[in-house]
Design an enzyme around this catalytic site. Sequence first.
Site, PDB file in Angstrom:
ATOM      1  N   PRO A   6      41.884  37.540  27.031  1.00  0.00           N
ATOM      2  CA  PRO A   6      42.536  39.287  26.842  1.00  0.00           C
ATOM      3  C   PRO A   6      42.220  38.999  28.262  1.00  0.00           C
ATOM      4  CG  PRO A   6      41.035  39.074  25.963  1.00  0.00           C
ATOM      5  CD  PRO A   6      40.859  38.193  25.990  1.00  0.00           C
ATOM      6  N   GLU A   7      41.432  38.158  29.283  1.00  0.00           N
ATOM      7  CA  GLU A   7      40.830  39.378  30.569  1.00  0.00           C
ATOM      8  C   GLU A   7      42.295  39.169  31.496  1.00  0.00           C
ATOM      9  OE1 GLU A   7      37.462  36.837  28.310  1.00  0.00           O
ATOM     10  OE2 GLU A   7      39.845  36.332  28.939  1.00  0.00           O
ATOM     11  N   VAL A   8      43.306  38.155  32.216  1.00  0.00           N
ATOM     12  CA  VAL A   8      44.315  39.080  32.859  1.00  0.00           C
ATOM     13  C   VAL A   8      44.668  40.333  32.345  1.00  0.00           C
ATOM     14  CG1 VAL A   8      46.916  38.565  33.890  1.00  0.00           C
ATOM     15  CG2 VAL A   8      44.810  36.123  33.301  1.00  0.00           C
ATOM     16  N   LEU A  27      43.173  42.357  31.611  1.00  0.00           N
ATOM     17  CA  LEU A  27      42.301  43.574  31.945  1.00  0.00           C
ATOM     18  C   LEU A  27      41.950  43.585  32.989  1.00  0.00           C
ATOM     19  CD1 LEU A  27      39.603  42.551  28.425  1.00  0.00           C
ATOM     20  CD2 LEU A  27      41.098  45.003  28.494  1.00  0.00           C
TER      21      LEU A  27
END
Length: 240
Positions: free
Chosen positions: A140-142, A144
């Site tokens: 999910p980093e992108v 976030l």
Amino acid sequence: MPQHFVLSKKGHIATLTFNRPEKRNPLNEEILLELEDMLHGMRDDPEVRVMIFTGSGNTFSAGADLSQIRGISDEQERQRIFAQYRKRRGRLVGRVLEVLVNLEPITIAAINGYAVGGGWALALGCDLKIAVEEAQFWFPEVDLGVPLSAGSTALLAAHVGPTRAKEIIITCRRYTAAELLAMGLLNRVVKKDELHPAVNELAQSLIAKNQTAVMGSKLIVNSVTSGKDPVQNDLLLDRS
């Protein structure tokens, strides 16, 4: 004494269980440092030939502990705080992955549920992977507001190549266990009540094999996928 993991050993098989089910087995700096210490212990234990890595409850690991940004409504402030947290945590994730990937014992990820972000990276770092049908996987980093850490990115790209890695990381799409099996990212998908019997059967079959051949094969495959010279490892094995 470990606070976030349970370690059990039976003969030549060690099982490391992430034991924070009430928090969905999160990863923060304290937990990653503890995990690094425990993996060093596995590395230095001559009796351990196979290590099973799993989670308690219904989650393998939910990845980053987002409690620091929960409740903050301003998107820019959320991204700023998470970016600072991600930088520190990213270095730790890279260190843990390096130890995990290079452990002499064969490692098996028994993926009992969601594996998210750094949690998915830990599963990728294991040599063999068996997941329950309900498991889901995503980075999910992108979404976030930050890039995926370098260690996790390198590991994913080594498994699927740069084109597919970019798709997985940038889209933040959720993948089912069946999809990952088709992509070659899992060895088996089983029903929930079949997970631990299947993993234990695999572990027993591995400890019955010639350990020099097993460890040497793992070393050579790791060398090939990381771009190192496998011939040098063959020479080292010949001299051992």
